[in-house]
Design an enzyme around this catalytic site. Structure first.
Site, PDB file in Angstrom:
ATOM      1  NE  ARG A   1      -0.563   1.734   4.925  1.00 49.54           N
ATOM      2  CZ  ARG A   1       0.505   0.998   4.653  1.00 49.54           C
ATOM      3  NH1 ARG A   1       1.504   1.512   3.966  1.00 49.54           N
ATOM      4  NH2 ARG A   1       0.592  -0.244   5.074  1.00 49.54           N
TER       5      ARG A   1
ATOM      6  CE  LYS B   1      14.727   3.724   6.503  1.00 51.19           C
ATOM      7  NZ  LYS B   1      14.218   2.728   7.477  1.00 51.19           N
TER       8      LYS B   1
ATOM      9  CE  LYS C   1      -2.984  -2.577   3.097  1.00 53.37           C
ATOM     10  NZ  LYS C   1      -3.241  -2.828   4.529  1.00 53.37           N
ATOM     11  N   GLY C   2       2.139   1.072   0.401  1.00 54.86           N
ATOM     12  CA  GLY C   2       3.009   2.223   0.657  1.00 54.86           C
ATOM     13  C   GLY C   2       3.212   3.161  -0.517  1.00 54.86           C
TER      14      GLY C   2
ATOM     15  CG  ASP D   1       2.793   0.797   7.412  1.00 50.33           C
ATOM     16  OD1 ASP D   1       3.646   0.629   6.510  1.00 50.33           O
ATOM     17  OD2 ASP D   1       2.472  -0.089   8.220  1.00 50.33           O
TER      18      ASP D   1
ATOM     19  CG  ASP E   1       6.856   2.246   0.571  1.00 48.79           C
ATOM     20  OD1 ASP E   1       7.633   1.406   0.057  1.00 48.79           O
ATOM     21  OD2 ASP E   1       6.174   1.985   1.581  1.00 48.79           O
TER      22      ASP E   1
ATOM     23  CG  PHE F   1      10.440   2.924  11.081  1.00 49.70           C
ATOM     24  CD1 PHE F   1      10.810   1.770  10.405  1.00 49.70           C
ATOM     25  CD2 PHE F   1       9.095   3.265  11.127  1.00 49.70           C
ATOM     26  CE1 PHE F   1       9.866   0.961   9.790  1.00 49.70           C
ATOM     27  CE2 PHE F   1       8.138   2.459  10.516  1.00 49.70           C
ATOM     28  CZ  PHE F   1       8.522   1.302   9.852  1.00 49.70           C
TER      29      PHE F   1
END
Ligand code: IMP
Ligand code: MG
Length: 176
Positions: free
Chosen positions: A164, A129, A41-42, A158, A98, A151
């Protein structure tokens, strides 16, 4: 136990950068049409914003993958939860993700999609990253921003399915 989120990249910066990426992609694929695949979903908020800035003919499809096991570290064994609706053979495909962290998810997904013989297969990620990479076969073609080993949440990303909806990229802090 509480959580708070601080702004890392504000909405204006995120959206300006996405507009640049859209323009760059439109130049690179000039004269062709692009098939954008959003990794759910990201990738969804990034995909929507990016697509607004793509000026060449384009189509969209969506795929949902999950890595086995929970937590914040992926194991690299990817299960396809929702596959693409359409074949990608012979098409110019751009994966829209994402964040690339260890790279395991994309490394696996690339192999799956390459077997379907797209004309080309490229990768666009909002965040990268690089310090966290454990595989060496993930080549990122378009990157929004590189981030440190923290994070991050927001703009589709999320923590435990939440945050989100934030219109910016934030860093999550835990205070107990
Ligand atoms: P990889 O296989 O380690 O590259 O995992 C990539 C996936 O892990 C991303 O698609 C995200 O869903 C998730 N992920 C990795 N880092 C973060 C983060 O900082 N915030 C939110 N999700 C993350
Ligand atoms: Mg993801």
């Amino acid at each position: 136990m509480g959580e708070s989120v601080s702004v890392l990249i504000d909405q204006k910066k995120v959206e300006e950068r996405i507009a640049e990426l859209g323009a760059e992609i439109s130049r690179d694929y000039a004269g062709r049409s692009l098939h954008m695949i959003c990794i759910l979903k990201g990738g969804v908020m990034f995909m929507c914003e990016l697509a607004k800035h793509v000026t060449i003919p384009m189509t969209m499809d969506f795929m949902c993958c999950s890595s086995y096991g929970g937590g914040t570290v992926s194991k690299g064994i990817v299960k396809i939860v929702k596959d693409l609706d359409e074949p990608i053979e012979g098409r110019d495909v751009l994966i829209v993700e994402d964040i690339i962290d260890t790279g395991r998810t994309l490394s696996h997904l690339f192999k799956i999609l390459e077997q379907r013989k797209p004309a080309s297969l490229k990768l666009c990620t909002l965040l990268d990253k690089p310090e966290r990479r454990v595989v060496d076969d993930v080549n990122v073609d378009y990157t929004g921003f590189q981030v440190e080993d923290e994070f991050v949440v927001g703009y589709g990303l999320d923590y435990d399915q939440r945050y989100r909806n934030l219109p910016y990229i934030g860093v999550i802090h835990f205070d107990d």
